[in-house]
Design an enzyme around this catalytic site. Sequence first.
Site, PDB file in Angstrom:
ATOM      1  N   THR A 112      -9.449  -5.725   3.830  1.00  0.00           N
ATOM      2  CA  THR A 112      -9.261  -4.810   2.714  1.00  0.00           C
ATOM      3  C   THR A 112     -10.190  -5.327   1.612  1.00  0.00           C
ATOM      4  O   THR A 112     -10.166  -6.523   1.313  1.00  0.00           O
ATOM      5  CB  THR A 112      -7.802  -4.827   2.228  1.00  0.00           C
ATOM      6  N   ASP A 142       0.845  -1.188   0.000  1.00  0.00           N
ATOM      7  CA  ASP A 142       0.000   0.000   0.000  1.00  0.00           C
ATOM      8  C   ASP A 142       0.885   1.243   0.000  1.00  0.00           C
ATOM      9  O   ASP A 142       1.710   1.425   0.898  1.00  0.00           O
ATOM     10  CB  ASP A 142      -0.924  -0.014   1.216  1.00  0.00           C
ATOM     11  N   GLN A 186      -4.307   1.957  15.056  1.00  0.00           N
ATOM     12  CA  GLN A 186      -3.173   2.417  14.243  1.00  0.00           C
ATOM     13  C   GLN A 186      -2.318   3.456  14.971  1.00  0.00           C
ATOM     14  O   GLN A 186      -1.083   3.380  14.980  1.00  0.00           O
ATOM     15  CB  GLN A 186      -3.716   3.002  12.931  1.00  0.00           C
ATOM     16  N   GLU A 201     -10.753   3.824   3.682  1.00  0.00           N
ATOM     17  CA  GLU A 201      -9.797   4.624   2.917  1.00  0.00           C
ATOM     18  C   GLU A 201     -10.102   4.423   1.439  1.00  0.00           C
ATOM     19  O   GLU A 201     -10.061   3.280   0.954  1.00  0.00           O
ATOM     20  CB  GLU A 201      -8.342   4.245   3.224  1.00  0.00           C
ATOM     21  N   ASP A 221      -9.291   0.289   1.939  1.00  0.00           N
ATOM     22  CA  ASP A 221      -8.339  -0.125   2.970  1.00  0.00           C
ATOM     23  C   ASP A 221      -8.927   0.271   4.328  1.00  0.00           C
ATOM     24  O   ASP A 221      -8.559   1.288   4.914  1.00  0.00           O
ATOM     25  CB  ASP A 221      -7.003   0.580   2.726  1.00  0.00           C
ATOM     26  N   GLU A 266      -9.938  12.308   7.832  1.00  0.00           N
ATOM     27  CA  GLU A 266      -9.800  13.650   7.280  1.00  0.00           C
ATOM     28  C   GLU A 266     -11.141  14.387   7.243  1.00  0.00           C
ATOM     29  O   GLU A 266     -11.221  15.556   7.596  1.00  0.00           O
ATOM     30  CB  GLU A 266      -9.226  13.574   5.859  1.00  0.00           C
ATOM     31  N   GLU A 304      -9.249   4.138  -2.065  1.00  0.00           N
ATOM     32  CA  GLU A 304      -8.029   3.882  -2.815  1.00  0.00           C
ATOM     33  C   GLU A 304      -8.370   3.173  -4.120  1.00  0.00           C
ATOM     34  O   GLU A 304      -9.459   2.628  -4.291  1.00  0.00           O
ATOM     35  CB  GLU A 304      -7.071   2.972  -2.013  1.00  0.00           C
ATOM     36  N   HIS A 309      -3.627  13.816   1.304  1.00  0.00           N
ATOM     37  CA  HIS A 309      -3.822  12.842   2.377  1.00  0.00           C
ATOM     38  C   HIS A 309      -2.613  12.844   3.320  1.00  0.00           C
ATOM     39  O   HIS A 309      -2.783  12.850   4.549  1.00  0.00           O
ATOM     40  CB  HIS A 309      -4.041  11.446   1.786  1.00  0.00           C
ATOM     41  N   LYS A 364      -4.872  -2.120  10.231  1.00  0.00           N
ATOM     42  CA  LYS A 364      -5.201  -2.298   8.809  1.00  0.00           C
ATOM     43  C   LYS A 364      -5.534  -3.741   8.449  1.00  0.00           C
ATOM     44  O   LYS A 364      -6.300  -3.987   7.519  1.00  0.00           O
ATOM     45  CB  LYS A 364      -3.982  -1.912   7.958  1.00  0.00           C
ATOM     46  N   ARG A 402      -8.408   3.697  13.336  1.00  0.00           N
ATOM     47  CA  ARG A 402      -7.469   4.798  13.617  1.00  0.00           C
ATOM     48  C   ARG A 402      -6.920   4.767  15.031  1.00  0.00           C
ATOM     49  O   ARG A 402      -5.783   5.203  15.264  1.00  0.00           O
ATOM     50  CB  ARG A 402      -8.149   6.146  13.364  1.00  0.00           C
TER      51      ARG A 402
END
Lengths: 419, 419
Positions: free
Chosen positions: A260, A129, A243, A202, A236, A367, A204, A136, A256, A240
């Site tokens: 996925t 990844d 992480q 996420e 993904d 975000e 992606e 970002h 993570k 948080r």
Amino acid sequence: MKSFVEVPPESHFPLQNLPYGVFEPVDGDGGPRIGVAIGEHVLDLSAIAVAGLFDGPILTGSDCFFQPSMNVFLGMGRPAWKEARATIQKLLSVDEPTLRDNASLREKSLWPMSKVRMLLPIVIGDYTDFFSSMHHAKNCGTIFRGPENPIPQNWFHLPIAYHGRASSIVISGTDVVRPRGQGHPSGNSPPSFGPSQKLDFELEMAAVVGPGNKLGESIDVDKAADHIFGLVLMNDWSARDIQAWEYVPLGPFLGKSFGTTISPWIVTLEALEPFSCDAPKQEPHPLPYLEEKISRNYDIPLEVWIKPAKHQHPSIVTKSNFKNLYWTLTQQVAHHTINGCNLRPGDLLGTGTISGSEDESLGCLLELSWNGKKPLFLNGTERRFLEDGDEVTFTACCKGNGYSVGFGTCSGRVLPAVP
Amino acid sequence: MKSFVEVPPESHFPLQNLPYGVFEPVDGDGGPRIGVAIGEHVLDLSAIAVAGLFDGPILTGSDCFFQPSMNVFLGMGRPAWKEARATIQKLLSVDEPTLRDNASLREKSLWPMSKVRMLLPIVIGDYTDFFSSMHHAKNCGTIFRGPENPIPQNWFHLPIAYHGRASSIVISGTDVVRPRGQGHPSGNSPPSFGPSQKLDFELEMAAVVGPGNKLGESIDVDKAADHIFGLVLMNDWSARDIQAWEYVPLGPFLGKSFGTTISPWIVTLEALEPFSCDAPKQEPHPLPYLEEKISRNYDIPLEVWIKPAKHQHPSIVTKSNFKNLYWTLTQQVAHHTINGCNLRPGDLLGTGTISGSEDESLGCLLELSWNGKKPLFLNGTERRFLEDGDEVTFTACCKGNGYSVGFGTCSGRVLPAVP
Ligand SMILES: [Ca+2]
Ligand SMILES: [Ca+2]
Ligand SMILES: [Mg+2]
Ligand SMILES: [Mg+2]
Ligand code: NI
């Protein structure tokens, strides 16, 4: 360019697209096989091969479509891909009688999408990844480390990446169980433990690798496109709180690796070619091994929708675009292999979260809600992070002149944590 | 306990050990198959299975030994492993005539090690590398981030790990090409680029996963031992200059992914049982999901030798021990899966560099030479990091009462970088 198979005007899958996937009949009639989407049907390439219609110099007699995954075909490279695309495009075109006028072969080879189940199309040896959107990187850096120098110095010199977990990559439509784990201690107490309180998506995309390279050799950036078959959408999923506590000094791990999700249809670089565009100018200038003769991105509009458990309809939460990426796919491949690391057919290279510069184009809730500080509103319901029952759906569609090249959807629903 | 097959007194592979590997005849006589080491021979388990000698309730009629990798057998779990061990130990024992007195079967099933080539014994779906030696964490933290709080706060609460690269794992004896890559810029110049100037080994062992778990479920720490088949030696080759520049914020990537070497023989937990010992006391007390009824390590003495290109003999550079690890294998498995991440048979879990507390027990050159500040002397030659032509060999051997349970060697030679 028109097919004899009906393609509704809004379809992601006209004759110009022809994305590849692996499917099996829902009625249990035979195992996994490779197909191509056309309108609301899937063309079974194993049936086409049985009929002897792959008659070009490379594919005649090949067993690449009698496989439960795309990997053999991926390893054959662009000449085989071009030959297959030419054959399929001709077979499905309105002017070509071979399949159009053969009712028995149509019956065997064209499956309504409602009668098939899509499976993971590739055996993923390794999943990487990247972290290639500057917006970002800047936003995450500001949230996790503060507004002074939010982007690490190395970010502008190399496409940063980490190794991801291959085993937990699932196909769109698979539920995702909320992970449990440790979060930051407050004061002198031990770390918290329990279901993640900051579950996120996420937005992606991911490149599917074609032919690989030998261990100890590198792929030249100007030849790297020949090692990329196509793209899928990728969520993904990220926790948080887990992480933030675990990631120093070796990077994200359990925050993570619980899941996925990828979309089932791999859209080829050939199909995306009409939507290619200039990549952003890179300053500082990259080192020679990352400097490319032609540096291109793709103009792929992306959307994220969330449908809370009790809502009738999903609400849109972000609109972004693949062209927001700073590092190109080819630079990612060149960087990944500069140390001699070997890629293999079917490897998956995630782009990293694709955030744009606007408030409405941010690619994750971290975000969008600024780490939970300012909630979003979904048709009256508040969201800081994902709640149990939320269904998250990504979609992407390139608008051509009178047609679309789309990716379908990549979706998953959040199940409650294990008690 | 004695075998009719000759076992030299210093052999790592007596009847008490019986480690598993995958081999093929050097003379090209047939493909990869599963074997067990005994003295200076390999017992071909496919030949034993063809002879119908796996006649217990689980293994009768199984195709698990007709595979080019251990994965099927690994997935069958401890009952199958115990049955196989009992059958093999009996067949090879001095008192048992079945194989001992059958010249034709001996001819077919017992290969001198000089006539076989060892292969990677497992298909590695995912490779994880932990960071479980406190001495190593402290030394690296001091070198990279300074002497104040060298060990991050989270380290004492969870077994830190990162996802490694599976594709570049190679079998002992494979040469390793010095990687190229970026290093820290000095002042305002661009980053350096070229062959790594700080190539290192990392002395590790790795657990081979047996039965996995379903995505979304966790493995209880007290049942985690049933998911571990055995251990190998592992050299996690590392390029310290590449690593130091790239690793913020997502962890090591190209500084590691150019190669990882494992030893060919998987020594089972059953064979290591006589060498189990208490794990270190953990303070602060771990969270309940990491707290185990019996917390055990293994007393496995480890050595690293380096032979420079022009030297006749290797020089020893470190002596460490597996029991230096703070976090246990079972805690690693419980932590890895607490978020629902699925392990699969054949997954590889590296321990992290195994450093002890003494200057002579440090597990990598980064620590031994204190990032190049104080050179080592190898029979008159100076070493700060690895040089081209250096051959690095790990070995491990547990000393029992009149016998040894050893791992053989894990070695690799450094080739010059691609020009
Ligand atoms: Ca990501
Ligand atoms: Ca390591
Ligand atoms: Mg994920
Ligand atoms: Mg390595
Ligand atoms: Ni139809």
